[in-house]
Design an enzyme around this catalytic site. Structure first.
Site, mmCIF file in Angstrom:
data_model
loop_
_atom_site.group_PDB
_atom_site.id
_atom_site.type_symbol
_atom_site.label_atom_id
_atom_site.label_comp_id
_atom_site.label_asym_id
_atom_site.label_seq_id
_atom_site.Cartn_x
_atom_site.Cartn_y
_atom_site.Cartn_z
ATOM 1 N N GLY A 257 -70.771 -48.142 -22.542
ATOM 2 C CA GLY A 257 -70.786 -47.950 -21.003
ATOM 3 C C GLY A 257 -69.996 -49.338 -20.401
ATOM 4 N N CYS A 258 -70.577 -49.932 -19.484
ATOM 5 C CA CYS A 258 -69.931 -51.052 -18.593
ATOM 6 C C CYS A 258 -69.945 -52.436 -19.704
ATOM 7 C CB CYS A 258 -70.875 -51.401 -17.392
ATOM 8 S SG CYS A 258 -70.424 -52.792 -16.928
ATOM 9 N N PHE A 259 -68.889 -52.783 -19.987
ATOM 10 C CA PHE A 259 -68.712 -53.903 -20.958
ATOM 11 C C PHE A 259 -69.452 -55.078 -20.495
ATOM 12 C CE2 PHE A 259 -64.038 -54.288 -19.856
ATOM 13 C CZ PHE A 259 -64.241 -54.860 -18.547
#
Length: 182
Positions: free
Chosen positions: A11-13
């Site tokens: 997902g979002c880093f």
């Protein structure tokens, strides 16, 4: 000290980076892009979903303090590996759950970790094991985001603390913060 490298997309880093920065033995976490076809992609290009890249993190870790298998177990415990091409409200192939092994041993560990994770999730695991490809570090403003602007970002404030709490509860002996408090 035996420094090793691991690459994960969950997902979002920003969210994944915050979790792995709190693990004992992890010396460096870099946010970046991997698994796509466009050379030197920008954040805007990756966010479009057209490059094939995943938002990912690359870890440098001390293999004597934390094993690759342990890192994989923490990876599976702190994101939802049953959501195809998304994590929560982040939707698109750039938010896929993926492991990018650096060698055959990591590939075998990744397959074993998926089997372990399958026992803990009510839905099928959709995490992919993808070939290691060119790593592109994300722009500077994405690095160490949670430790800077992220703590003023409403999205990060809603998503990251629950992930950190889960890490600190489930893996207290491996959390830098839990060890400092305990």
């Amino acid at each position: 000290m035996t420094m090793e490298t691991a690459t994960f997309a969950g997902g979002c880093f920003w969210c994944t980076e915050a979790v792995f920065n709190d693990i004992i033995g992890v010396e460096k976490v870099e946010s970046g892009y991997i698994g796509g076809a466009v050379p030197n992609p920008t954040y805007k290009q990756v966010c479009s979903g057209d490059t094939g890249h995943a938002e990912a993190i690359r870890l440098s870790y001390d293999g004597e303090q934390v094993s690759y298998g342990e890192l994989l177990d923490m990876f599976f415990a702190t994101h939802d590996p049953t959501q195809l091409n998304r994590q929560g409200n982040d939707v698109g192939t750039q938010y896929r759950s993926a492991i990018f092994p650096h060698d055959d041993a990591q590939g075998a560990e990744a397959r074993a970790a998926i089997q372990r994770a399958a026992a803990n999730w009510p839905a099928p695991i959709v995490t992919t094991i993808e070939p290691l490809s060119t790593w592109y570090p994300a722009e500077d403003y994405h690095q160490e985001y949670w430790n800077g602007d992220g703590q003023r970002n409403p999205y990060c404030l809603a998503v990251i603390p629950p992930k950190l709490n889960k890490l600190r509860k489930s893996f207290a002996a491996r959390s830098k913060t839990a060890q400092a408090v305990g």
